[in-house]
Design an enzyme around this catalytic site. Structure first.
Site, PDB file in Angstrom:
ATOM      1  N   TRP A 111       0.770  -1.106   0.053  1.00  0.00           N
ATOM      2  CA  TRP A 111      -0.047  -0.056   0.021  1.00  0.00           C
ATOM      3  C   TRP A 111       0.830   1.276  -0.105  1.00  0.00           C
ATOM      4  O   TRP A 111       0.571   2.107  -0.513  1.00  0.00           O
ATOM      5  CB  TRP A 111      -1.266  -0.008   1.330  1.00  0.00           C
ATOM      6  CG  TRP A 111      -0.352   0.155   2.559  1.00  0.00           C
ATOM      7  CD1 TRP A 111       0.116  -0.538   3.400  1.00  0.00           C
ATOM      8  CD2 TRP A 111      -0.519   1.336   3.234  1.00  0.00           C
ATOM      9  NE1 TRP A 111       0.286  -0.001   4.312  1.00  0.00           N
ATOM     10  CE2 TRP A 111       0.272   1.387   4.502  1.00  0.00           C
ATOM     11  CE3 TRP A 111      -0.736   2.842   2.999  1.00  0.00           C
ATOM     12  CZ2 TRP A 111       0.276   2.268   5.483  1.00  0.00           C
ATOM     13  CZ3 TRP A 111      -0.533   3.772   3.592  1.00  0.00           C
ATOM     14  CH2 TRP A 111      -0.067   3.453   5.075  1.00  0.00           C
ATOM     15  N   GLN A 138     -13.528  -6.261   5.068  1.00  0.00           N
ATOM     16  CA  GLN A 138     -12.730  -6.234   6.239  1.00  0.00           C
ATOM     17  C   GLN A 138     -11.114  -5.713   5.965  1.00  0.00           C
ATOM     18  O   GLN A 138     -10.841  -6.112   4.784  1.00  0.00           O
ATOM     19  CB  GLN A 138     -12.662  -7.447   7.028  1.00  0.00           C
ATOM     20  CG  GLN A 138     -11.556  -7.723   8.067  1.00  0.00           C
ATOM     21  CD  GLN A 138     -11.671  -8.917   8.534  1.00  0.00           C
ATOM     22  OE1 GLN A 138     -12.667  -9.618   8.868  1.00  0.00           O
ATOM     23  NE2 GLN A 138     -10.537  -9.528   8.698  1.00  0.00           N
ATOM     24  N   PHE A 167      -7.417  -8.261  11.545  1.00  0.00           N
ATOM     25  CA  PHE A 167      -8.359  -7.294  12.270  1.00  0.00           C
ATOM     26  C   PHE A 167     -10.009  -7.841  12.024  1.00  0.00           C
ATOM     27  O   PHE A 167     -10.620  -7.389  11.302  1.00  0.00           O
ATOM     28  CB  PHE A 167      -8.282  -5.843  11.882  1.00  0.00           C
ATOM     29  CG  PHE A 167      -6.704  -5.630  11.812  1.00  0.00           C
ATOM     30  CD1 PHE A 167      -6.216  -5.027  13.234  1.00  0.00           C
ATOM     31  CD2 PHE A 167      -6.186  -5.144  10.762  1.00  0.00           C
ATOM     32  CE1 PHE A 167      -5.025  -4.557  13.090  1.00  0.00           C
ATOM     33  CE2 PHE A 167      -4.601  -4.640  10.770  1.00  0.00           C
ATOM     34  CZ  PHE A 167      -4.203  -4.474  11.919  1.00  0.00           C
ATOM     35  N   ASP A 211      -9.241   3.290   5.714  1.00  0.00           N
ATOM     36  CA  ASP A 211      -8.106   3.270   4.468  1.00  0.00           C
ATOM     37  C   ASP A 211      -8.536   2.433   3.503  1.00  0.00           C
ATOM     38  O   ASP A 211      -8.169   2.688   2.168  1.00  0.00           O
ATOM     39  CB  ASP A 211      -6.952   2.467   5.294  1.00  0.00           C
ATOM     40  CG  ASP A 211      -6.482   3.192   6.512  1.00  0.00           C
ATOM     41  OD1 ASP A 211      -7.232   3.487   7.429  1.00  0.00           O
ATOM     42  OD2 ASP A 211      -5.233   3.145   6.890  1.00  0.00           O
ATOM     43  N   TRP A 244      -8.499   9.915   3.668  1.00  0.00           N
ATOM     44  CA  TRP A 244      -9.064   8.794   2.798  1.00  0.00           C
ATOM     45  C   TRP A 244     -10.459   8.744   2.387  1.00  0.00           C
ATOM     46  O   TRP A 244     -10.605   8.739   1.207  1.00  0.00           O
ATOM     47  CB  TRP A 244      -8.690   7.545   3.708  1.00  0.00           C
ATOM     48  CG  TRP A 244      -7.353   7.154   4.026  1.00  0.00           C
ATOM     49  CD1 TRP A 244      -6.822   6.565   5.119  1.00  0.00           C
ATOM     50  CD2 TRP A 244      -6.152   7.237   3.107  1.00  0.00           C
ATOM     51  NE1 TRP A 244      -5.715   6.218   5.141  1.00  0.00           N
ATOM     52  CE2 TRP A 244      -4.980   6.536   3.691  1.00  0.00           C
ATOM     53  CE3 TRP A 244      -6.013   7.620   1.695  1.00  0.00           C
ATOM     54  CZ2 TRP A 244      -3.788   6.397   3.355  1.00  0.00           C
ATOM     55  CZ3 TRP A 244      -4.622   7.551   1.390  1.00  0.00           C
ATOM     56  CH2 TRP A 244      -3.476   7.010   2.178  1.00  0.00           C
TER      57      TRP A 244
END
Length: 383
Positions: free
Chosen positions: A30, A118, A127, A134, A201
């Protein structure tokens, strides 16, 4: 939107930031995805073929060396650059990578509730049932762009579905600011803080969605997005610091000014196009430019940040090093301003032509009619 940029050559500044970004040792994840999204925007805004050539060379070398064996939501951010490369080159290898990321997001990526993506950073279930802001940049906005390019309504619908649910989970209805994350298992926002980059974002990708989707008004979720963005920016503008930056936690007065979030928020304001936001964008632009070195490094960008436990966790994130997302979001702002200036120039030219045309018409219309004169003695009319 009227902005003053006479003190800096935007194309030169974009070139410096782009070159510094391309020289960073970024990998297929990313940080690189956001950075090279910014480089792609630099190419699209300036037409500088060198940016495109360097991205092509980097990707081709990476493909030869070996790509990651497993995709993640975060790594799908690399898809933004691939969309630009495919649009420009029509190379099948780039389309194949785009399609592989789409297939991952549609079939393999972890989802919860009403098919909400997710947030994942690895092949593990890092998570469980958490939605992070994000994800809108890394995955939802990528799906939207891909859907538009490939003319696939299913991808557009899924992308807007992600926006709809992330807005519902993350935007505070009381003050319109965004939380960083939401835990569906515990039904809470974890730290409960309004992290600035999370708001960037959200704001930037919503503004892009509103501009980049043809006939957007025909998609009901877009009404949700437009209203969300309007209220969010109305709240954020009031929290800007004197130096033009926004604090890393927006509504915590002692939070340090954070440049990547500032760039993303200001870029969203440019894209939204509310002329009354011009003074806030001007301050933010000046603040961001003040944090760009002669070599093109963007300063005061917070490091990678999970959903922290408390305010101390956010304030303790280091700002020492250059980061791909800082470079990319700075380019997102600079290119948005450059395109805005070009648009303003064309508007001025058209007004000038219209005014000139009206003036010429007026001159023509104002010419007095010739008054008939009596015929001279001895002329043919004197009979």
């Amino acid at each position: 939107m009227k902005l003053k940029t006479e003190k800096v050559d935007l194309k030169v500044l974009i070139e410096r930031v782009t070159d510094y970004t391309l020289d960073m040792d970024l990998t297929w994840d990313w940080p690189c995805g956001v950075a090279y999204y910014g480089v792609s925007r630099a190419y699209e805004a300036t037409g500088n073929k060198r940016y495109l050539e360097r991205m092509v060379a980097w990707v081709d070398e990476y493909i030869e060396a070996g790509l990651p064996p497993v995709w993640t939501v975060n790594a799908c951010a690399m898809g933004h650059m691939l969309l630009t490369l495919y649009a420009e080159t029509k190379e099948q290898k780039y389309l194949d990578l785009i399609l592989s990321k789409i297939e991952y997001l549609e079939k393999d990526a972890l989802r919860f509730g009403d098919r909400v993506l997710q947030h994942t950073v690895s092949a593990k279930n890092d998570f469980p049932e958490q939605a992070w802001a994000d994800t809108l940049f890394m995955a939802a906005y990528f799906l939207l762009r891909a859907g538009v390019m490939l003319e696939r309504k299913d991808l557009i619908d899924d992308a807007l579905h992600q926006y709809f649910w992330h807005i519902n989970y993350l935007q505070d209805e009381e003050n319109a600011l965004w939380y960083h994350g939401y835990n569906n298992i515990k039904q809470d926002h974890m730290s409960g803080l309004h992290w600035a980059r999370a708001n960037a974002w959200g704001a930037y990708t919503m503004a892009r969605a509103a501009r980049g989707l043809p006939e957007a008004y025909l998609y009901p979720p877009m009404m949700h997005i437009w209203s969300s963005l309007r209220d969010q920016l109305a709240a954020i503008k009031k929290l800007q610091k004197d130096d033009g930056l926004w604090g890393t936690v927006l509504d915590y007065p002692d939070a340090y000014g954070e440049v990547s979030a500032t760039a993303g928020i200001a870029a969203a304001m440019v894209l939204q196009g509310n002329p009354l936001h011009g003074k806030y964008v001007q301050k933010a632009l000046d603040g961001v430019i003040a944090n760009i070195t002669e070599k093109g490094r963007v300063l005061n960008v917070s490091g990678g940040t999970a959903v922290m436990n408390d305010i101390a966790g956010y304030l303790g994130i280091d700002r020492k090093w250059a980061q791909g997302w800082g470079q990319g979001l700075a380019l997102a702002l600079l290119t948005a301003v450059l395109e805005n200036q070009e648009q303003e120039r064309k508007i001025a030219e058209n007004r000038g032509k219209a005014s000139s045309g009206a003036g010429e018409s007026a001159k023509s219309d104002d010419k007095p009619e010739k008054t008939p004169q009596p015929a001279a003695s001895g002329s043919k009319t004197d009979k």
